[in-house]
Structure formats: structure tokens, C-alpha cells
Design an enzyme around this catalytic site. Structure first.
Site, PDB file in Angstrom:
ATOM      1  N   GLU A  42       0.798  -0.783  -0.167  1.00  0.00           N
ATOM      2  CA  GLU A  42       0.108  -0.394   0.150  1.00  0.00           C
ATOM      3  C   GLU A  42       0.897   1.347   0.029  1.00  0.00           C
ATOM      4  O   GLU A  42       1.844   1.124   1.241  1.00  0.00           O
ATOM      5  CB  GLU A  42      -0.736   0.386   1.304  1.00  0.00           C
ATOM      6  N   GLU A  73      -4.647  -6.629   2.785  1.00  0.00           N
ATOM      7  CA  GLU A  73      -3.430  -7.830   3.589  1.00  0.00           C
ATOM      8  C   GLU A  73      -3.088  -8.522   2.840  1.00  0.00           C
ATOM      9  O   GLU A  73      -1.892  -9.392   2.422  1.00  0.00           O
ATOM     10  CB  GLU A  73      -3.249  -7.386   4.785  1.00  0.00           C
ATOM     11  N   TYR A  99      -1.182  -4.225  10.557  1.00  0.00           N
ATOM     12  CA  TYR A  99      -2.547  -4.977   9.082  1.00  0.00           C
ATOM     13  C   TYR A  99      -1.588  -6.588   9.368  1.00  0.00           C
ATOM     14  O   TYR A  99      -2.409  -6.916   8.673  1.00  0.00           O
ATOM     15  CB  TYR A  99      -1.730  -3.794   8.865  1.00  0.00           C
ATOM     16  N   PRO A 102      -5.342  -9.743   8.785  1.00  0.00           N
ATOM     17  CA  PRO A 102      -5.791 -10.725   7.071  1.00  0.00           C
ATOM     18  C   PRO A 102      -4.656 -11.685   6.752  1.00  0.00           C
ATOM     19  O   PRO A 102      -5.008 -12.402   6.151  1.00  0.00           O
ATOM     20  CB  PRO A 102      -5.912  -9.854   7.157  1.00  0.00           C
ATOM     21  N   HIS A 142      -1.386   0.561  15.915  1.00  0.00           N
ATOM     22  CA  HIS A 142      -0.094   0.472  14.934  1.00  0.00           C
ATOM     23  C   HIS A 142       0.867   0.633  15.405  1.00  0.00           C
ATOM     24  O   HIS A 142       2.076   1.374  15.123  1.00  0.00           O
ATOM     25  CB  HIS A 142      -0.217   2.461  13.993  1.00  0.00           C
TER      26      HIS A 142
END
Length: 350
Positions: A42, A73, A99, A102, A142
Site C-alpha cells: 500500500e 493484506e 495489519y 489478514p 499501529h
């Protein structure tokens, strides 16, 4: 791949750069050496990544080798696994380690098992880069440190650098490796010197993780720890940001401890760890992740198994707490001078 002799680290010219610049340099070098190296993720293309680790690479190597992906992801990792099986060396970036979940099934069920399932016919030479840990007040989504999840998976290698020099050399080695590597980058020390609060917010300290990095190609073997400094009072095992925290605390307390930067958790340089603990007789483990089932538990078990008759005190652990990551209390969550200092004092008494 272009054949090129590695630079002599003693004779090579160096630059004073931070970890982001070192990572960018490693990616640049590997893309120039090997046309099979591709980058996806990304915002890694035109934007250069959320932390600018891939800045300028799309412009230099084109959109077919550095390209943006959807916010998916599972798709990023799945595509990278397919590319690796095909013969490429993909370097997918997951914007934040939080993240990555997934994509776990693709990493565990596909990438990690590729070599075994195919009886060696296929390999999975992919390197998943991701910033991890706290330090930017990113809160629960995060700031996580999930390294222990990956060290549990047979077939995956887990790498965490603590200096720009190591970040470049280890990343080059990871990209060249024929098996999947999880490459976690401690974002708190991305940009060189940082200001960090002690457990007492009225007191601050500075450290300088930026450093001299040799120009040109070089690699640091995966599975080889670095002895940051030698000592006799105790052995301190850490990695990533915590190396700099431990250095600062021990310097302030004036303790002659041996500090070992593990650099790679899997494969683990247990020989260096064992040699040090047998010499000092005491061991302290420090990491930012939560305590229960953290990688420090594995280190403690290994030290007990291999060094039991040399230990003069129980192995101590200083870690994050077993709580969701706190946003407003981030600096209290980190292992810091008070908690590390208390553990050091307990070891010195025994």
C-alpha cells in the site's frame, strides 16, 4: 543476478544515515543487482511508503517492479507467495505490523510450507517488511509487537534490526534467502536520534540509533547475534529498540553487563547466548511485546535448559504488560529505566 563482490566493511566508505535511509539503500541495491526483486504494498510506489522507505524506487525501476496494491493484506501476501513460487523475489510491505493478521494464513499455510510440501521443488523467497512496535503514539492499531507469533511457525525466519548498519545488511541477506523472512523494523528508531521519556515524565534522555553505514553491497548472515558490549556482571538479551534503551539504562547505572543484540529471532544464535550466560552467570531478557508467551519466555527456557548449572540467579524478564496497547500511557508501557533498573538490582543482589 549480477555477480558482485561484497564490500570490505573495514575499507568501504561510509555514510551517516538513519534506518529508513539504510532500508531504502538495501532495496535499491538489490533491485539493481537482481531483476527478479519486486516491491509491492500500500502506497509503496508514487508515495514511497508511509515512512518513505521505498521513496524514489518506482521512479527509478518502473511501475512493473514497484507497484501499489489495494488495501488488502491477504492479497498482498498471497500475491507475493505466488510470485515467489514463480521465481521472483518479492518484498511486500505491510504498512504496520498490526495489519499483518489478514495475511497470516497465506504466510503460515502457504509460504512457510512451500519447500516441504513440494519436496524442495519450489521455494518461497519472499521478504515481508513491516514497521512494528510503539514510539509514535499510534495506539492499539499501529503499535503492536507480534514477533512471537512468527517465531512459532516452522519455515519462517524472523529478523529485527536495531541499527541502520544491521538493517541494510540483514535486509539484503533476507532478500537473498530462499525461504520466507519476516523483517520487522522498529519504527521508534526509524529516523535516528529519538527523545524518549523515562518512567518519570519529568526526565528525558536521548540516544542515537543512526550511524555509519558502508556504501555498496554487503550482507549480514541471518542467525548471527551481535555482542553490543562485553561485560561480566550479567548478560542482557534484547533486540530492536530495546537495545538502545538497555544501553542507556546500564550506562546510567554503571553496570558492567554484556549486551547481546539477537538480530534474528529465528534462526537464533543460541551459541552466543549460551557462551555469554555461562561467563556471567546471570541473564536479563528485555522486549517490548507482552509478557505472556512473548519471545522472552522462549529465551528464558533455553537459557535454563542450557546454562542451568552456571546460573547464579533466576532469569529475569522485563517486557510490555499483558494488556491492550495503551495510547495515552505508551511510555509507561515500554520497558524503561525504572523496571529495567529494578530487575538489574535484583540480579546484582543474588
Amino acid at each position: 543476478m549480477i555477480e558482485e563482490e561484497p564490500v570490505s566493511l573495514q575499507d568501504a566508505p561510509t555514510r551517516q544515515i538513519n534506518m529508513i535511509e539504510a532500508i531504502n539503500d538495501a532495496l535499491d541495491i538489490m533491485m539493481a543487482r537482481d531483476p527478479d526483486v519486486v516491491i509491492l504494498g500500500e502506497d509503496v510506489g508514487y508515495f514511497g511508503g508511509v515512512f518513505r522507505a521505498t521513496a524514489g524506487l518506482q521512479n527509478k525501476y518502473g511501475k512493473h517492479r514497484v507497484f501499489d496494491s489495494p488495501i488488502n493484506e491477504c492479497g498482498i501476501v498471497g500475491a507475493a507467495v505466488g510470485m515467489a513460487a514463480y521465481g521472483l523475489r518479492p518484498v511486500p510491505e505491510i504498512q504496520f505490523a498490526d495489519y499483518i493478521y489478514p495475511g497470516l494464513d497465506q504466510l503460515i499455510s502457504e509460504a512457510a510450507r512451500m519447500r516441504y510440501r513440494s519436496a524442495g521443488e519450489f521455494t518461497s523467497p519472499l521478504t515481508v517488511r513491516s514497521p512494528f512496535g510503539g514510539g509514535i503514539f499510534g495506539g492499539q492499531t499501529h503499535s503492536q509487537s507480534p514477533e512471537a507469533l512468527f517465531t512459532h511457525v516452522a519455515g519462517l525466519k524472523t529478523v529485527i534490526p536495531s541499527t541502520p548498519h544491521d538493517a541494510k545488511g540483514l535486509l539484503i541477506a533476507a532478500i537473498e534467502d530462499n525461504d520466507p523472512v519476516i523483517f520487522f523494523e522498529p519504527k521508534r528508531i526509524y529516523n535516528g536520534p529519538f527523545d524518549g521519556y523515562y518512567d518519570n515524565p519529568s526526565k528525558t534522555w536521548k540516544n542515537h540509533p543512526g550511524g555509519k553505514v558502508p556504501e555498496g553491497y554487503y550482507s549480514i548472515p541471518l542467525g548471527k547475534a551481535r555482542v553490543v558490549r562485553e561485560g561480566t556482571a550479567m548478560t542482557v538479551l534484547a533486540y530492536g529498540t530495546m537495545i538502545h534503551v538497555v544501553e542507556a539504562v546500564l550506562a546510567e547505572k554503571g553496570v558492567d553487563a554484556e549486551i547481546i543484540d539477537l538480530r534474528t529471532l529465528v534462526p537464533l544464535d543460541i551459541e552466543t547466548v549460551q557462551k555469554s550466560v555461562e561467563k556471567t552467570g546471570k541473564c536479563l531478557v528485555v522486549h517490548e511485546a507482552t509478557r505472556t508467551s512473548g519471545f522472552g519466555a522462549e529465551l528464558s527456557a533455553l537459557v535454563q535448559e542450557r546454562c542451568f548449572y552456571h546460573l547464579e540467579a533466576p532469569v529475569e524478564r522485563v517486557t510490555g504488560f499483558d494488556t491492550p496497547y495503551p495510547h495515552s500511557l505508551e511510555w509507561a508501557y515500554f520497558p524503561g529505566p525504572v523496571r529495567i533498573g529494578e530487575a538489574v538490582d535484583r540480579l546484582l543482589k543474588d
